[in-house]
Design a protein around this motif. Structure first.
Motif, short mmCIF file in Angstrom:
data_model
loop_
_atom_site.label_atom_id
_atom_site.label_comp_id
_atom_site.label_asym_id
_atom_site.label_seq_id
_atom_site.Cartn_x
_atom_site.Cartn_y
_atom_site.Cartn_z
N HIS A 1 0.84 -1.20 0.00
CA HIS A 1 0.00 0.00 0.00
C HIS A 1 0.87 1.25 0.00
N SER A 2 1.94 1.23 0.81
CA SER A 2 2.86 2.36 0.86
C SER A 2 3.50 2.62 -0.50
N VAL A 3 3.87 1.55 -1.20
CA VAL A 3 4.52 1.69 -2.50
C VAL A 3 3.51 2.17 -3.55
N ALA A 4 2.29 1.60 -3.51
CA ALA A 4 1.29 1.93 -4.53
C ALA A 4 0.76 3.35 -4.38
N PHE B 1 0.06 4.35 6.24
CA PHE B 1 0.13 4.31 7.70
C PHE B 1 -1.21 4.70 8.31
N ALA B 2 -1.90 5.67 7.73
CA ALA B 2 -3.21 6.06 8.26
C ALA B 2 -4.24 4.96 8.04
N GLU C 1 9.48 1.42 1.56
CA GLU C 1 9.13 0.03 1.29
C GLU C 1 9.81 -0.84 2.31
N TRP C 2 9.14 -1.91 2.75
CA TRP C 2 9.73 -2.77 3.78
C TRP C 2 9.28 -4.20 3.59
#
Length: 299
Positions: free
Chosen positions: A192-195, A202-203, A233-234
């Motif tokens: 989700h963070s990357v997209a 985070f929210a 990204e992680w």
């Protein structure tokens, strides 16, 4: 970012689920016990330094996140790494902002802020996150992260946390399945963070009582992370889960890139709680620096 396949390790004691016939747990008493254990470890670390103070309280398989080091798995590796860093003699003192437990009262998490005092007497604000598991009549640290930060940790708004003798959820899936679920949730969170962007992810993945640094609740967390640009990204590499299957943690490594494209390397500890609808959301998250990846593009 190069990722590793998840390594799922669950101590045998964690898999010994109490089962549906177990006696009702007094969660208020469990929280008070956890808070007392947390303060006891803080007093030990303040009196003896991080290395000596933590040593008796780390689980054998503990995940420890020391600023500037690789992600450390196991008590012996963590203590050896501390010996090789300037933090070994640092005297941390902290106060828990939150102490909460799983539905069976045998796992829990704490986080908060305080200060760290170095050998030269200089003091710096500090922050920590801990995940705990019961060991006999006491508590052991299953995961521990600390940071020295120039800004003190802001307290939550009045009334933000509601703690009573009811768990946030009832017991969930068995521990092994629940751990697989949070490992996948963590990967989906990263995707989700990357997209989109880190602030939106985070929210969206924060629990209503989620906390990130001094931001409390999804809206404040998104606002705190918004507007910075860049990417994050992680990938999770390990974790732990309560026997009741409703509270767990993941650890892993991350790569961030600022607007200029330069990479930053970190590792993280995220605590997850099953929500009343059955979905997983994170309740506290934090990270600290690690060495660059030894690959093309690494620093």
């Amino acid at each position: 970012m190069t990722t590793k396949l998840p390594m799922i390790l669950i101590p045998a004691a964690v898999l010994a689920c109490a089962g549906p016939g177990a006696a009702q747990v007094d969660l208020g008493t469990a929280r008070a016990s956890l808070r007392a254990a947390d303060r006891h470890v803080s007093a030990a670390v303040e009196a003896r330094g991080i290395r000596a103070g933590l040593a008796p309280h780390l689980a054998d398989s503990a995940d420890v996140l020391i600023p500037g080091a690789v992600l450390l798995r196991g008590r012996d590796a963590a203590l050896a790494a501390l010996d090789a860093t300037p933090f070994a003699a640092t005297r941390l003192r902290w106060e828990p902002i939150r102490a909460d437990v799983s539905a069976d009262g045998r796992s829990g998490y704490t986080y908060g802020g305080g200060s760290g005092t170095g050998p030269d007497g200089s003091s710096t604000p500090a922050r920590y996150i801990a995940f705990w598991q019961r060991a006999g009549d006491g508590w052991k640290l299953a995961a521990f992260l600390f940071n020295l930060n120039p800004r003190p940790l802001a307290p939550p708004p009045a009334g933000f946390f509601r703690e009573d003798n009811a768990s946030a959820t009832s017991a969930g899936a068995d521990a092994a399945e629940a751990l697989r679920q949070i490992m996948q949730a963590d990967r989906d969170f990263s995707a989700h963070s990357v997209a989109q962007d880190p602030a939106a992810a985070f929210a969206a993945w924060a629990a209503p009582d989620g906390a990130l640094g001094g931001a409390y609740g999804p809206e404040a967390i998104g606002a705190a992370l918004g507007g910075g640009g860049g990417s994050l990204e992680w990938a999770p590499s390990a974790g732990g889960m309560a026997a009741s299957g409703d509270l767990g943690y993941t650890v892993g490594t991350a790569v961030s890139r600022g607007p200029d494209g330069q990479p930053g390397y970190s590792k993280y500890l995220t605590v997850w709680r099953r929500q009343p609808g059955g979905e997983w959301r994170w309740v506290v998250d934090g990270g600290n620096p690690r060495p660059a990846d030894p690959s093309p593009g690494g620093a």
